[in-house]
Design an enzyme around this catalytic site. Structure first.
Site, mmCIF file in Angstrom:
data_model
loop_
_atom_site.group_PDB
_atom_site.id
_atom_site.type_symbol
_atom_site.label_atom_id
_atom_site.label_comp_id
_atom_site.label_asym_id
_atom_site.label_seq_id
_atom_site.Cartn_x
_atom_site.Cartn_y
_atom_site.Cartn_z
ATOM 1 N N SER A 53 46.772 18.819 -57.198
ATOM 2 C CA SER A 53 47.793 19.231 -56.228
ATOM 3 C C SER A 53 49.023 19.751 -56.965
ATOM 4 O O SER A 53 49.899 20.373 -56.352
ATOM 5 C CB SER A 53 48.181 18.062 -55.310
ATOM 6 O OG SER A 53 48.478 16.896 -56.059
ATOM 7 N N GLU A 123 35.663 16.047 -57.627
ATOM 8 C CA GLU A 123 35.399 16.167 -56.195
ATOM 9 C C GLU A 123 33.923 16.473 -55.956
ATOM 10 O O GLU A 123 33.390 17.419 -56.552
ATOM 11 C CB GLU A 123 36.254 17.295 -55.597
ATOM 12 C CG GLU A 123 37.739 17.008 -55.668
ATOM 13 C CD GLU A 123 38.588 18.095 -55.009
ATOM 14 O OE1 GLU A 123 38.025 19.040 -54.398
ATOM 15 O OE2 GLU A 123 39.821 18.005 -55.114
ATOM 16 N N GLU A 190 39.338 11.321 -48.532
ATOM 17 C CA GLU A 190 40.457 12.094 -47.967
ATOM 18 C C GLU A 190 40.112 12.584 -46.567
ATOM 19 O O GLU A 190 39.062 13.202 -46.349
ATOM 20 C CB GLU A 190 40.778 13.279 -48.907
ATOM 21 C CG GLU A 190 41.938 14.125 -48.405
ATOM 22 C CD GLU A 190 42.524 15.057 -49.458
ATOM 23 O OE1 GLU A 190 42.137 14.966 -50.639
ATOM 24 O OE2 GLU A 190 43.367 15.896 -49.068
HETATM 25 O O1 KIV Z 1 45.259 16.340 -56.182
HETATM 26 C C1 KIV Z 1 45.650 15.365 -55.508
HETATM 27 O O2 KIV Z 1 46.848 15.084 -55.390
HETATM 28 C C2 KIV Z 1 44.639 14.542 -54.867
HETATM 29 C C3 KIV Z 1 45.112 13.507 -53.880
HETATM 30 C C4 KIV Z 1 45.528 14.154 -52.627
HETATM 31 C C5 KIV Z 1 44.097 12.461 -53.659
HETATM 32 O O3 KIV Z 1 43.488 14.701 -55.117
#
Ligand code: KIV
Length: 272
Positions: A53, A123, A190
């Site tokens: 993220s 993932e 998620e």
């Molecule tokens: O990249 C991220 O911040 C995540 C979280 C939302 C679990 O994978």
């Protein structure tokens, strides 16, 4: 409410499995830089996630897909320098583990060697089984991530709740069992229905850490910039904003501009 809990000098992958066994909820937040990680670690968070993220939050990309392995290593090494107690988990970015198990292992090794992170997160389920196996065989701890997996956003087409349909829920349950059996130490779920998330958490011995997955799981994760309100355009139902830093920071920046323009700053005591 504060809960009596075992003290950990350093949280490890074993500690979080133990927390689940003891019924202690696990706290996880993201960080991408030294200063934020120092605050989060100092507050006593169990796991710091160097999430991809960062692609959205730090670099302003629309999705998590563009961030590179080198960029993740840069973010993760800054976080590792700050984290004295937390377990640091680092996302393998899109395109570095899906095509070939050998490449997946090389990517994971680079993260571990060059950033000093303690574990990696990937993932997906069955479709990346061989990559996960290779990484685990090299002694690298793996956290899974199922449900809404943002690296697949162009397949999903939307950020809506996943696994509402029976077929997708069934696959998610099978994938969670598979990840546990393979030796993953934890799993992020998620944006899935709370009932399904609880069912998954109760069916496996490794911790399930939820984001938009309800209260029946073993821990919670949020993106730090969202929960302190530095971002303000993103308002999903699951997000609790503890602060409104966007507004507070905007106000102090305006104050600073006024102070500079009006010659109020610096004053006598603020100069040599
Ligand atoms: O990249 C991220 O911040 C995540 C979280 C939302 C679990 O994978």
């Amino acid at each position: 409410m504060s809960v009596a809990k075992k003290q950990y000098k350093r949280v490890t992958t074993n500690s979080v499995i133990e927390m689940k066994a003891n019924g202690e909820k696990i706290s996880m937040l993201t960080a991408y830089d030294y200063t934020m990680a120092k605050i989060v670690d100092g507050a006593g968070i169990d796991i710091i996630l160097v999430g991809d993220s960062a692609s959205n939050v730090m670099a302003g990309h629309e999705t998590t897909l563009p961030i590179t392995l080198n960029e993740m290593i840069y973010h993760a090494s800054s976080v590792v320098r700050a984290a004295k107690r937390s377990l640091v988990v680092v996302d393998l970015p899109f395109g570095t583990y899906q095509s070939d198990p050998k490449e997946a292992l090389r990517s994971a090794i680079r993260i571990m060697k060059e950033s000093g992170g303690h574990a990696i997160k990937v993932e997906g389920g069955k479709e990346i089984k061989e990559s996960i196996k290779r990484i685990l065989n090299a002694g690298i701890p793996v956290m899974g991530h199922l449900g809404l997996t943002p690296q697949s956003i162009y397949k999903f087409g939307t950020y809506t709740v996943r696994a509402r349909e029976e077929a997708e829920a069934k696959k998610l349950k099978e994938d969670a069992k598979m990840l546990e059996k393979m030796g993953c130490f934890a799993l992020v779920l998620e944006k899935v229905p709370a009932k399904l998330a609880q069912e998954v958490a109760e069916s496996i011995s490794i911790p399930v850490i939820g984001i938009g997955a309800g209260a029946g799981v073993d821990g919670q994760v949020l993106v730090t910039h969202d929960m302190v309100g530095m971002t303000h355009e993103f308002n999903p139902k699951f997000l609790r904003r503890y602060l409104n830093l966007y507004e507070e920071m905007t106000n102090v920046f305006k104050q600073y501009i006024d102070d500079v323009k009006s010659l109020d700053f610096p004053n006598e005591s603020e100069q040599y």
